[in-house]
Design a protein around this motif. Sequence first.
Motif, mmCIF file in Angstrom:
data_model
loop_
_atom_site.group_PDB
_atom_site.id
_atom_site.type_symbol
_atom_site.label_atom_id
_atom_site.label_comp_id
_atom_site.label_asym_id
_atom_site.label_seq_id
_atom_site.Cartn_x
_atom_site.Cartn_y
_atom_site.Cartn_z
ATOM 1 N N ARG A 272 0.827 -1.206 0.000
ATOM 2 C CA ARG A 272 0.000 0.000 0.000
ATOM 3 C C ARG A 272 0.866 1.263 0.000
ATOM 4 O O ARG A 272 0.588 2.220 -0.733
ATOM 5 C CB ARG A 272 -0.949 0.014 1.200
ATOM 6 C CG ARG A 272 -1.923 1.197 1.177
ATOM 7 C CD ARG A 272 -2.957 1.137 2.279
ATOM 8 N NE ARG A 272 -2.352 1.190 3.581
ATOM 9 C CZ ARG A 272 -2.470 0.232 4.491
ATOM 10 N NH1 ARG A 272 -3.165 -0.851 4.214
ATOM 11 N NH2 ARG A 272 -1.899 0.342 5.675
ATOM 12 N N LEU B 74 -5.406 3.284 -7.889
ATOM 13 C CA LEU B 74 -6.671 3.349 -7.147
ATOM 14 C C LEU B 74 -7.304 1.967 -7.046
ATOM 15 O O LEU B 74 -7.848 1.588 -6.003
ATOM 16 C CB LEU B 74 -7.624 4.336 -7.830
ATOM 17 C CG LEU B 74 -7.256 5.821 -7.705
ATOM 18 C CD1 LEU B 74 -8.174 6.665 -8.585
ATOM 19 C CD2 LEU B 74 -7.346 6.282 -6.253
ATOM 20 N N GLY B 75 -7.235 1.202 -8.138
ATOM 21 C CA GLY B 75 -7.769 -0.158 -8.106
ATOM 22 C C GLY B 75 -7.016 -1.054 -7.142
ATOM 23 O O GLY B 75 -7.618 -1.844 -6.402
ATOM 24 N N HIS C 236 -7.555 -2.787 0.453
ATOM 25 C CA HIS C 236 -8.503 -2.506 1.534
ATOM 26 C C HIS C 236 -9.469 -3.679 1.732
ATOM 27 O O HIS C 236 -9.751 -4.082 2.873
ATOM 28 C CB HIS C 236 -9.282 -1.232 1.210
ATOM 29 C CG HIS C 236 -10.327 -0.883 2.225
ATOM 30 N ND1 HIS C 236 -10.016 -0.415 3.487
ATOM 31 C CD2 HIS C 236 -11.692 -0.959 2.174
ATOM 32 C CE1 HIS C 236 -11.131 -0.215 4.172
ATOM 33 N NE2 HIS C 236 -12.160 -0.539 3.392
ATOM 34 N N LYS C 237 -9.929 -4.239 0.617
ATOM 35 C CA LYS C 237 -10.866 -5.367 0.704
ATOM 36 C C LYS C 237 -10.193 -6.594 1.308
ATOM 37 O O LYS C 237 -10.773 -7.280 2.163
ATOM 38 C CB LYS C 237 -11.410 -5.689 -0.691
ATOM 39 C CG LYS C 237 -12.456 -6.784 -0.708
ATOM 40 C CD LYS C 237 -13.035 -6.981 -2.105
ATOM 41 C CE LYS C 237 -14.113 -8.059 -2.100
ATOM 42 N NZ LYS C 237 -14.690 -8.244 -3.463
ATOM 43 N N LEU D 273 -5.314 -0.071 -4.480
ATOM 44 C CA LEU D 273 -5.624 0.355 -3.110
ATOM 45 C C LEU D 273 -6.979 -0.157 -2.654
ATOM 46 O O LEU D 273 -7.152 -0.556 -1.498
ATOM 47 C CB LEU D 273 -5.581 1.879 -3.020
ATOM 48 C CG LEU D 273 -4.192 2.519 -3.147
ATOM 49 C CD1 LEU D 273 -4.299 4.032 -3.237
ATOM 50 C CD2 LEU D 273 -3.300 2.121 -1.974
ATOM 51 N N ARG D 274 -7.932 -0.158 -3.567
ATOM 52 C CA ARG D 274 -9.258 -0.679 -3.218
ATOM 53 C C ARG D 274 -9.195 -2.172 -2.940
ATOM 54 O O ARG D 274 -9.812 -2.667 -1.992
ATOM 55 C CB ARG D 274 -10.240 -0.394 -4.352
ATOM 56 C CG ARG D 274 -11.655 -0.852 -4.056
ATOM 57 C CD ARG D 274 -12.609 -0.468 -5.170
ATOM 58 N NE ARG D 274 -13.970 -0.883 -4.872
ATOM 59 C CZ ARG D 274 -15.005 -0.689 -5.686
ATOM 60 N NH1 ARG D 274 -14.817 -0.066 -6.850
ATOM 61 N NH2 ARG D 274 -16.210 -1.099 -5.348
ATOM 62 N N LEU D 275 -8.418 -2.897 -3.759
ATOM 63 C CA LEU D 275 -8.265 -4.343 -3.549
ATOM 64 C C LEU D 275 -7.573 -4.628 -2.222
ATOM 65 O O LEU D 275 -7.972 -5.528 -1.477
ATOM 66 C CB LEU D 275 -7.480 -4.944 -4.709
ATOM 67 C CG LEU D 275 -7.190 -6.456 -4.620
ATOM 68 C CD1 LEU D 275 -8.492 -7.245 -4.574
ATOM 69 C CD2 LEU D 275 -6.326 -6.913 -5.791
#
Length: 474
Positions: free
Chosen positions: A423, A450-451, A457-458, A453-455
């Motif tokens: 990250r 951005l993709g 986080h999930k 970072l979203r992954l």
Amino acid sequence: MLVVNAQYACIALISLFQYTWSLSAPATENTASLSSKTFPRTWVPIASTYELDPDRPTPVEFLGQKYAAYQDNAGTWVVVEDVCPHRLAPLSEGRVDRASGNLQCSYHGWEFNSTGNCVRVPQLTPEAESVAISSKRSCATTYPTQVEKNILWIWPWEEDVLSVIGRPGAHPEEMMKGVPDDPPTYTRDAPYGWATLVENLMDPSHVPFAHHGMQGKRSDAIPINMTIPKWNGEEGFSFKLEDRTVGMIRKGQIKFLAPFIVNYDGLLKAETRFRVCGICIPTKPGWSRAIIITSVTDADDGEEEGSVEVKKKRKKKSFMTRVLSWVPRWLIHQLSNRFLDSDLAFLHFQEQARERRPDYYMPAQADRSITVLRKWNDKYVGRDVSHPLPPPMPRSVIFDRWSQHTSHCKHCQAGLQRLKKIRRSTYVVMALSVLGLQYNLARVSTLLCLGVLRLIHKVENSFRYGEFKHYENH
């Protein structure tokens, strides 16, 4: 038989020697409380050394009693009662001082060696300290331990360890027969009791429904052929069965090596051998610990050693082993979390319902194992092992993966640290990309960051929280 008994006699004598020297303090609350419980006296599995952090005094439980486990500088696993004799702070909140090899209480800095003897009291002068640490009241209570197939076992009972010298089934070596020597494991603390856990692991008929889409599907369900379980007294029972999974007929045998082990050994189409060793630990009323060991191999036991067929299968098997070795262990544990999530809720609430309505209606052959298990429980296990139950839990507690697995798994902790590094690197790349947004490549890079970072986080959330809704599992 004499050879076998001699083997276990040697093991027991070694354990007694360790016990004599490690139990510096008198038996305390843990052993006194356990002496009143009706439960088979055997060596007790409490954790997987494959998952434990050797530098952390990890808290573990058995029958409501609290312990802490860590590895000393000699490489020996130590289990100590989770209480400092000074002001009763939990030693699991302490630290292992690698310079000295001692366990240090983080409240006032008292230190204990691997036999439980207090070796340092910072608040005293050397003369006063020498007097204080000579008292048994300054000692922490340690327990005999051994490691078998990556499982840490302790002897927590007031009874002498020599009391099981003539019972091979009470020893880890016998209970773990057939398990690979250095197996990977998966541990989960489940929000239901030990009896419910054992019952679930020896119930093949729930698999197509509870684990639909993960191990077979609902349409796999057929009438199960199950033999009448063979009774082996206090040491458990065994039975054979035939069912269907992933569209294939499966033949297998389940052995309950009481009171902790449920072994499944099955064949799919007489080609693939699927083995599961489920270690079931009663931690406290309404909670249990499952340690799962699985293996999938070719069913080549009946073929001639050195044949072309065996060599081909072994070559293919070693390739699959290499492929699986590339998969991060934390990712395998996340998939295992998902599998266990799928029956957490209804097992928890089933156990609560049994308080009000204890009788089952079990008309099928597939229920034979449960009938015999309940008979075994009634004869050899007291009600106080699983009672009194805590009140029904909210789903946020039922599916709390952090406390049930991640917090005490070194592989998942390492996975989280790896994700944090990724990250941070992603933020750096995105910051540089934003500076050049006038270029198409920079824009694409920003969107990719951005993709990612979203992954991340999930995935990080999946280490902490779970959920499973069967009405959404089509």
